[in-house]
Write a protein that holds these residues in place. Structure first.
Motif, short mmCIF file in Angstrom:
data_model
loop_
_atom_site.label_atom_id
_atom_site.label_comp_id
_atom_site.label_asym_id
_atom_site.label_seq_id
_atom_site.Cartn_x
_atom_site.Cartn_y
_atom_site.Cartn_z
N UNK A 221 2.54 -82.58 -31.72
CA UNK A 221 3.30 -82.07 -30.59
C UNK A 221 3.78 -80.65 -30.88
N UNK A 222 3.91 -79.86 -29.81
CA UNK A 222 4.45 -78.51 -29.93
C UNK A 222 5.85 -78.59 -30.53
N UNK A 223 6.16 -77.69 -31.46
CA UNK A 223 7.49 -77.66 -32.09
C UNK A 223 8.23 -76.38 -31.68
N UNK A 224 9.53 -76.36 -31.90
CA UNK A 224 10.31 -75.15 -31.63
C UNK A 224 9.77 -73.97 -32.44
N UNK A 225 9.37 -74.25 -33.67
CA UNK A 225 8.83 -73.20 -34.54
C UNK A 225 7.59 -72.55 -33.94
N UNK A 226 6.77 -73.32 -33.19
CA UNK A 226 5.57 -72.76 -32.58
C UNK A 226 5.90 -71.58 -31.66
N UNK A 227 7.03 -71.69 -30.96
CA UNK A 227 7.43 -70.62 -30.02
C UNK A 227 7.84 -69.35 -30.76
N UNK A 228 8.21 -69.50 -32.02
CA UNK A 228 8.60 -68.36 -32.84
C UNK A 228 7.41 -67.78 -33.60
N UNK A 229 6.44 -68.62 -33.94
CA UNK A 229 5.40 -68.17 -34.86
C UNK A 229 4.05 -67.85 -34.22
N UNK A 230 3.82 -68.27 -32.97
CA UNK A 230 2.54 -67.95 -32.33
C UNK A 230 2.70 -66.80 -31.34
N UNK A 231 1.74 -65.86 -31.37
CA UNK A 231 1.74 -64.74 -30.42
C UNK A 231 1.42 -65.26 -29.02
N UNK A 232 0.40 -66.12 -28.94
CA UNK A 232 -0.05 -66.66 -27.66
C UNK A 232 -0.02 -68.17 -27.69
N UNK A 233 0.48 -68.76 -26.61
CA UNK A 233 0.38 -70.21 -26.40
C UNK A 233 -0.39 -70.35 -25.08
N UNK A 234 -1.63 -70.83 -25.19
CA UNK A 234 -2.51 -70.91 -24.03
C UNK A 234 -2.70 -72.37 -23.65
N UNK A 235 -2.34 -72.71 -22.43
CA UNK A 235 -2.39 -74.11 -22.00
C UNK A 235 -3.39 -74.31 -20.87
N UNK A 236 -3.56 -75.57 -20.50
CA UNK A 236 -4.69 -75.95 -19.64
C UNK A 236 -4.38 -76.12 -18.16
N UNK A 237 -3.13 -76.49 -17.82
CA UNK A 237 -2.82 -76.72 -16.41
C UNK A 237 -1.36 -76.42 -16.11
N UNK A 238 -0.99 -76.53 -14.85
CA UNK A 238 0.37 -76.18 -14.41
C UNK A 238 1.44 -77.07 -15.04
N UNK A 239 1.12 -78.35 -15.26
CA UNK A 239 2.09 -79.24 -15.90
C UNK A 239 2.39 -78.80 -17.32
N UNK A 240 1.32 -78.43 -18.06
CA UNK A 240 1.51 -77.92 -19.43
C UNK A 240 2.36 -76.67 -19.38
N UNK A 241 2.06 -75.78 -18.43
CA UNK A 241 2.75 -74.50 -18.33
C UNK A 241 4.24 -74.69 -18.06
N UNK A 242 4.59 -75.56 -17.11
CA UNK A 242 6.01 -75.75 -16.81
C UNK A 242 6.74 -76.43 -17.96
N UNK A 243 6.06 -77.37 -18.64
CA UNK A 243 6.66 -78.04 -19.79
C UNK A 243 6.89 -77.05 -20.94
N UNK A 244 5.91 -76.19 -21.20
CA UNK A 244 6.05 -75.19 -22.26
C UNK A 244 7.16 -74.19 -21.94
N UNK A 245 7.23 -73.75 -20.69
CA UNK A 245 8.28 -72.81 -20.30
C UNK A 245 9.66 -73.46 -20.43
N UNK A 246 9.74 -74.76 -20.09
CA UNK A 246 10.99 -75.49 -20.24
C UNK A 246 11.40 -75.56 -21.71
N UNK A 247 10.44 -75.91 -22.58
CA UNK A 247 10.73 -76.02 -24.02
C UNK A 247 11.08 -74.65 -24.61
#
Length: 158
Positions: free
Chosen positions: A77-103
């Motif tokens: 699963x995506x971790x909080x650290x991922x948001x700090x350590x990855x330049x790009x987080x590329x997802x597949x659909x709108x549900x992934x996108x809204x969930x990632x933006x929320x996290x």
């Protein structure tokens, strides 16, 4: 943090057993073939907890094998650290996108650029549909979309 001169990309879908490990494997092969894989940190993850610890879907593995792309991944699963350590987080659909933006909102000073992988598709197919309940043909379509998107993304970042 990644070493200087290193770029990083995390591919994300719902369970991390179909779309995101395919995108990860496709991108890794492209970066390897282009001789730049050592300049990248490449991974994939899930927005959900459903498949943690599981290997990629066997149909996805068969599809990748038929294209000569090796795939070794264990779902996480995506971790909080991922948001700090990855330049790009590329997802597949709108549900992934809204969930990632929320996290991402829960992570102070995150610097990841969160986008749909499909936003790089020269054929403008924005959404990469989940093939889980589909057929081998659906996995093939995911593979083709990932090839187009990853090629364009790599070209923009080389």
């Amino acid at each position: 943090m990644a070493a200087t001169g290193t770029k990083s990309v995390l591919f994300v879908c719902l369970g991390n057993i179909c779309r995101s490990p395919i995108a990860e494997a496709v991108f890794r092969k492209m970066a390897t073939d282009a001789g730049v894989v050592d300049k990248w940190r490449i991974d994939s993850a899930a927005t959900s907890t459903y498949e943690i610890g599981n290997p990629p879907d066997h149909r996805g593995q068969a599809c990748m094998k038929s294209h000569g792309v090796s795939m070794k991944h264990v779902a996480r699963q995506v971790t909080k650290d991922d948001f700090m350590s990855f330049d790009y987080i590329l997802c597949m659909d709108e549900n992934n996108l809204s969930e990632l933006n929320r996290k991402a909102k829960l992570v102070k000073n995150h610097h990841s650029k969160i986008e749909l992988l499909g936003s790089y598709d020269p054929q403008k197919q924005l959404i990469i549909e989940d093939p889980y309940y589909g057929s081998d043909k659906d996995f093939e379509k995911v593979y083709e979309q990932c090839v187009r998107c990853c090629k364009a993304f790599l070209e923009m970042n080389s």
